[in-house]
Design a protein around this motif. Structure first.
Motif, PDB file in Angstrom:
ATOM      1  N   GLU A 114     -13.435   0.610   6.803  1.00 30.78           N
ATOM      2  CA  GLU A 114     -13.279  -0.524   5.639  1.00 30.78           C
ATOM      3  C   GLU A 114     -14.570  -0.343   4.668  1.00 30.78           C
ATOM      4  O   GLU A 114     -14.340  -0.631   3.639  1.00 30.78           O
ATOM      5  CB  GLU A 114     -13.274  -1.828   6.440  1.00 30.78           C
ATOM      6  CG  GLU A 114     -12.818  -2.642   5.608  1.00 30.78           C
ATOM      7  CD  GLU A 114     -11.021  -2.588   5.140  1.00 30.78           C
ATOM      8  OE1 GLU A 114     -10.917  -2.728   3.761  1.00 30.78           O
ATOM      9  OE2 GLU A 114     -10.432  -2.503   5.772  1.00 30.78           O
ATOM     10  N   ARG A 145       0.986   0.841   9.151  1.00 31.22           N
ATOM     11  CA  ARG A 145      -0.372   1.019   9.773  1.00 31.22           C
ATOM     12  C   ARG A 145      -0.258   1.470  11.050  1.00 31.22           C
ATOM     13  O   ARG A 145      -1.097   2.423  11.272  1.00 31.22           O
ATOM     14  CB  ARG A 145      -1.284  -0.105   9.424  1.00 31.22           C
ATOM     15  CG  ARG A 145      -1.451  -0.315   7.770  1.00 31.22           C
ATOM     16  CD  ARG A 145      -2.456  -1.546   8.018  1.00 31.22           C
ATOM     17  NE  ARG A 145      -3.043  -1.740   6.334  1.00 31.22           N
ATOM     18  CZ  ARG A 145      -3.964  -0.964   5.835  1.00 31.22           C
ATOM     19  NH1 ARG A 145      -4.920  -0.346   6.567  1.00 31.22           N
ATOM     20  NH2 ARG A 145      -4.459  -1.434   4.495  1.00 31.22           N
ATOM     21  N   THR A 159       0.779  -1.270  -0.020  1.00 31.59           N
ATOM     22  CA  THR A 159       0.049  -0.182   0.140  1.00 31.59           C
ATOM     23  C   THR A 159       0.854   1.317  -0.065  1.00 31.59           C
ATOM     24  O   THR A 159       0.398   2.435   0.195  1.00 31.59           O
ATOM     25  CB  THR A 159      -1.003  -0.041   1.210  1.00 31.59           C
ATOM     26  OG1 THR A 159       0.051  -0.245   2.310  1.00 31.59           O
ATOM     27  CG2 THR A 159      -2.026  -1.005   1.137  1.00 31.59           C
ATOM     28  N   GLU A 172       3.788  -3.875   6.276  1.00 34.77           N
ATOM     29  CA  GLU A 172       2.296  -3.422   6.195  1.00 34.77           C
ATOM     30  C   GLU A 172       2.077  -3.062   7.545  1.00 34.77           C
ATOM     31  O   GLU A 172       1.405  -1.877   7.940  1.00 34.77           O
ATOM     32  CB  GLU A 172       1.722  -4.510   5.584  1.00 34.77           C
ATOM     33  CG  GLU A 172       1.946  -4.267   4.050  1.00 34.77           C
ATOM     34  CD  GLU A 172       1.247  -2.882   3.304  1.00 34.77           C
ATOM     35  OE1 GLU A 172       0.121  -2.737   3.231  1.00 34.77           O
ATOM     36  OE2 GLU A 172       2.117  -2.299   2.840  1.00 34.77           O
ATOM     37  N   LYS A 173       2.014  -4.162   8.653  1.00 32.91           N
ATOM     38  CA  LYS A 173       1.344  -3.634   9.931  1.00 32.91           C
ATOM     39  C   LYS A 173       2.199  -2.584  10.664  1.00 32.91           C
ATOM     40  O   LYS A 173       1.499  -1.920  11.297  1.00 32.91           O
ATOM     41  CB  LYS A 173       1.620  -5.091  10.837  1.00 32.91           C
ATOM     42  CG  LYS A 173       1.062  -5.136  12.060  1.00 32.91           C
ATOM     43  CD  LYS A 173       1.241  -6.493  12.807  1.00 32.91           C
ATOM     44  CE  LYS A 173       0.689  -6.490  14.179  1.00 32.91           C
ATOM     45  NZ  LYS A 173       0.650  -7.566  14.944  1.00 32.91           N
ATOM     46  N   ILE A 181       0.957   5.225  11.196  1.00 37.55           N
ATOM     47  CA  ILE A 181       0.142   6.091  10.815  1.00 37.55           C
ATOM     48  C   ILE A 181      -0.956   6.267  11.791  1.00 37.55           C
ATOM     49  O   ILE A 181      -1.301   7.517  12.363  1.00 37.55           O
ATOM     50  CB  ILE A 181      -0.981   5.720   9.528  1.00 37.55           C
ATOM     51  CG1 ILE A 181      -0.336   5.709   8.331  1.00 37.55           C
ATOM     52  CG2 ILE A 181      -2.067   6.319   9.425  1.00 37.55           C
ATOM     53  CD1 ILE A 181      -0.809   5.007   7.079  1.00 37.55           C
ATOM     54  N   LYS A 182      -1.454   5.388  12.880  1.00 40.36           N
ATOM     55  CA  LYS A 182      -2.393   5.719  13.801  1.00 40.36           C
ATOM     56  C   LYS A 182      -1.663   6.187  14.923  1.00 40.36           C
ATOM     57  O   LYS A 182      -2.224   7.359  15.557  1.00 40.36           O
ATOM     58  CB  LYS A 182      -2.846   4.150  14.310  1.00 40.36           C
ATOM     59  CG  LYS A 182      -3.836   4.377  15.446  1.00 40.36           C
ATOM     60  CD  LYS A 182      -4.547   3.027  15.600  1.00 40.36           C
ATOM     61  CE  LYS A 182      -5.588   3.067  16.707  1.00 40.36           C
ATOM     62  NZ  LYS A 182      -6.265   1.955  17.008  1.00 40.36           N
ATOM     63  N   THR A 187      -5.997   3.309   2.741  1.00 39.17           N
ATOM     64  CA  THR A 187      -4.760   3.040   3.776  1.00 39.17           C
ATOM     65  C   THR A 187      -4.895   3.722   5.086  1.00 39.17           C
ATOM     66  O   THR A 187      -4.624   3.164   6.224  1.00 39.17           O
ATOM     67  CB  THR A 187      -3.635   2.869   2.908  1.00 39.17           C
ATOM     68  OG1 THR A 187      -3.545   1.845   1.796  1.00 39.17           O
ATOM     69  CG2 THR A 187      -2.596   2.106   4.245  1.00 39.17           C
ATOM     70  N   GLU A 227     -10.795   0.547  12.092  1.00 39.90           N
ATOM     71  CA  GLU A 227     -11.124  -0.408  10.852  1.00 39.90           C
ATOM     72  C   GLU A 227     -12.965   0.006  10.545  1.00 39.90           C
ATOM     73  O   GLU A 227     -13.330  -0.858   9.592  1.00 39.90           O
ATOM     74  CB  GLU A 227     -11.333  -1.661  11.662  1.00 39.90           C
ATOM     75  CG  GLU A 227      -9.889  -2.295  11.979  1.00 39.90           C
ATOM     76  CD  GLU A 227     -10.118  -3.551  12.542  1.00 39.90           C
ATOM     77  OE1 GLU A 227     -10.856  -3.933  12.801  1.00 39.90           O
ATOM     78  OE2 GLU A 227      -8.746  -4.286  12.662  1.00 39.90           O
ATOM     79  N   PRO A 238       1.064   6.394   3.640  1.00 41.54           N
ATOM     80  CA  PRO A 238       1.893   5.132   3.734  1.00 41.54           C
ATOM     81  C   PRO A 238       3.377   5.212   3.614  1.00 41.54           C
ATOM     82  O   PRO A 238       4.204   4.767   4.473  1.00 41.54           O
ATOM     83  CB  PRO A 238       1.241   4.348   3.019  1.00 41.54           C
ATOM     84  CG  PRO A 238      -0.123   4.772   2.696  1.00 41.54           C
ATOM     85  CD  PRO A 238       0.006   6.184   2.390  1.00 41.54           C
ATOM     86  N   THR A 255      -8.554   3.491   7.050  1.00 35.07           N
ATOM     87  CA  THR A 255      -8.264   2.004   7.941  1.00 35.07           C
ATOM     88  C   THR A 255      -7.358   1.752   8.868  1.00 35.07           C
ATOM     89  O   THR A 255      -7.735   0.828   9.813  1.00 35.07           O
ATOM     90  CB  THR A 255      -8.514   0.970   6.898  1.00 35.07           C
ATOM     91  OG1 THR A 255      -7.368   0.717   5.943  1.00 35.07           O
ATOM     92  CG2 THR A 255      -9.709   1.095   6.035  1.00 35.07           C
ATOM     93  N   SER A 256      -6.224   2.559   8.791  1.00 34.27           N
ATOM     94  CA  SER A 256      -5.180   2.332   9.764  1.00 34.27           C
ATOM     95  C   SER A 256      -5.686   2.882  11.239  1.00 34.27           C
ATOM     96  O   SER A 256      -5.125   2.400  12.261  1.00 34.27           O
ATOM     97  CB  SER A 256      -3.865   2.990   9.081  1.00 34.27           C
ATOM     98  OG  SER A 256      -3.333   2.248   8.104  1.00 34.27           O
TER      99      SER A 256
END
Length: 484
Positions: A430, A366, A313, A362-363, A369-370, A420, A427, A382, A423-424
């Motif tokens: 989504e 994300r 992403t 990816e985890k 970002i949060k 991305t 959820e 991202p 949703t980060s």
């Protein structure tokens, strides 16, 4: 200042000649005969355009000051950027973010691609070149959007962009396939970015194809960061960021670290050149996503692009064969490594001490970002999140970070990657599509949707051609025929 090829062609060319040609006939990239040493750094009172003139006058010595000023003022105008600062520096308690996404396509590529068309049209006049320039470029996302916008309806040019059909974000793709302009063509490729970029390089070196083009009054050039007209302007914002840090209280001469989201290696190479010029930089942190060929190299000294390719992403970093890495290999004068790099073979070369490399899953991306949003109320895209992860890992693993101020190059607006980003954070987002999420993002940040994206979903699709990699050459002539 003259330029020669990384692959052995020692014919000295002016900067104007290299900007027009893009790539050397031997397949190499143009490099300056020497990196100029900055005896005095611009002060914090200098605006972005003044930094640009100071820097580029040292690399583009065949341009007059009047020519460079004209190009720079046309590029960094209120029409092209939504802030007079051009590249604002946003401070948080732990890191500074250099926002490079305030141009027309909300990506750092605008920093150079708003300027390149002006440099190129000036170069064509200076060199007396009568041919129409066919700007041929493969993109992993943002280069294509920025190049199309920059070269749209520019006299004496046609622009053909190849992008991986399934390797860019929804917003990036919609932006490209709806691009207006009488001289633009956008083509999807059934393959990844490396496939498209490798084929573009083969096309550049195809003598029969080039002869056919020349006979019809055309010749190839590039808007990718292989072009010196793309690379050199990127050095500017490293000096500008530093001057803003000094303006904010950093002691002049005190070193900083730059953390750079890295794909094709042009952005961080510009930082390496800035350091060689004398900018007080301790470490250049190369931030990779799961396509970690570069971070692995800086960690181990082994470059190996023969590995699985991941679609992530953070698509502008989904690259296993970074073109500009060749300029670094050339600079450290390792001929054996350079030969293996051009053949895409694995090689070992001691990593320059100027760099370190880290990658983000990816985890982890994300989560970054949060974290930044929850902690600072600041949204990042991202690619910038990958850099934030690299910053945190470098802070944990290196004593060299102590006392040094970190600057993350924020390379794209979060609005380019709404799915991305949102949703980060939660959820619950989504269930929305990308275009609905633009509205959700605006509500969350209490800001308006960027005008570039406000009606993007409703815009007419103008480019819907898709080809196999082997069909790219034929599609160039189809496109040139359509331009007539």
């Amino acid at each position: 200042m003259t330029y020669t090829s990384t692959r052995g062609d020692t014919t000295p060319l002016t900067s104007a000649q290299t900007i027009v040609k893009g790539l050397s006939a031997d397949g190499g990239l143009y490099v300056p005969s020497a990196i100029p040493v900055a005896e005095k750094l611009p002060g914090g009172a200098c605006d972005y355009s003044e930094h640009a003139l100071w820097l580029m006058s040292q690399f583009f010595t065949d341009y007059t000051e009047e020519e460079l000023s004209g190009c720079i003022n046309a590029a960094y105008s209120a029409e092209n950027f939504d802030t007079p600062a051009i590249a604002p520096l946003v401070q948080t308690p732990d890191v500074a973010f250099l926002e490079l996404f305030h141009g027309r396509t909300l990506a750092f590529k605008d920093m150079a691609l708003s300027l390149l068309p002006h440099l190129m049209t000036t170069a064509l006049k200076k060199t007396g070149n009568p041919r129409t320039q066919v700007i041929l470029t493969a993109t992993s996302g943002d280069t294509g959007v920025s190049a199309l916008e920059g070269f749209k309806d520019v006299a004496g040019t046609k622009i053909i962009i190849f992008y991986p059909q399934d390797g860019v974000s929804v917003i990036q793709k919609q932006h490209m396939i709806t691009q207006t302009g009488k001289n633009v063509c956008v083509v999807g490729v059934k393959g990844n970015f490396d496939d498209a970029q490798s084929e573009v390089k083969r096309i550049f070196m195809d003598e029969g194809l080039n002869a056919r083009l020349n006979a019809d009054g055309y010749e190839f050039s590039s808007a990718n960061s292989i072009n010196t007209g793309r690379l050199v302007p990127q050095i500017v914002y490293y000096f500008y960021a530093y001057s803003q840090m000094v303006k904010g209280g950093l002691a002049k001469g005190e070193a900083v670290n730059f953390i750079v989201p890295t794909g094709n290696f042009g952005n961080i190479l510009a930082g390496y050149y800035a350091k060689k010029m004398g900018l007080p930089v301790d470490t250049l942190v190369c931030a990779s996503n799961e396509n970690r060929v570069l971070s692995d190299y800086f960690d181990t000294g082994v470059f190996d692009s023969d590995r699985p390719f991941y679609v992530t992403t953070s698509p502008s970093m989904d690259i296993l064969v970074p073109s500009n890495f060749e300029r670094l290999v050339y600079d450290v004068a390792d001929k054996a490594a350079l030969a293996n790099l051009s053949k895409k073979q694995k090689f070992t070369m001691p990593a320059p001490a100027d760099f370190v490399g880290y990658y983000a899953t990816e985890k982890e991306m994300r989560a970054a970002i949060k974290k930044v949003f929850v902690t600072h109320g600041y949204l990042i895209d991202p690619h910038t999140a990958v850099a934030y992860v690299a910053h945190e890992k470098h802070s944990e693993n290196s004593r060299r970070i102590n006392g040094l101020r970190p600057i993350i190059l924020s390379t794209a607006s979060p609005y380019k990657f709404p799915k991305t980003v949102m949703t980060s954070i939660d959820e619950k987002y989504e269930k929305y599509d990308d275009f609905e999420l633009l509205e959700q993002m605006a509500e969350l940040t209490k800001r308006n949707i960027p005008t570039q994206f406000a009606n993007l979903k409703k815009q007419e699709v103008l480019h819907n051609t898709t080809v196999e990699v082997g069909g790219m050459k034929d599609e160039i002539f189809n496109a040139l025929h359509r331009f007539l």
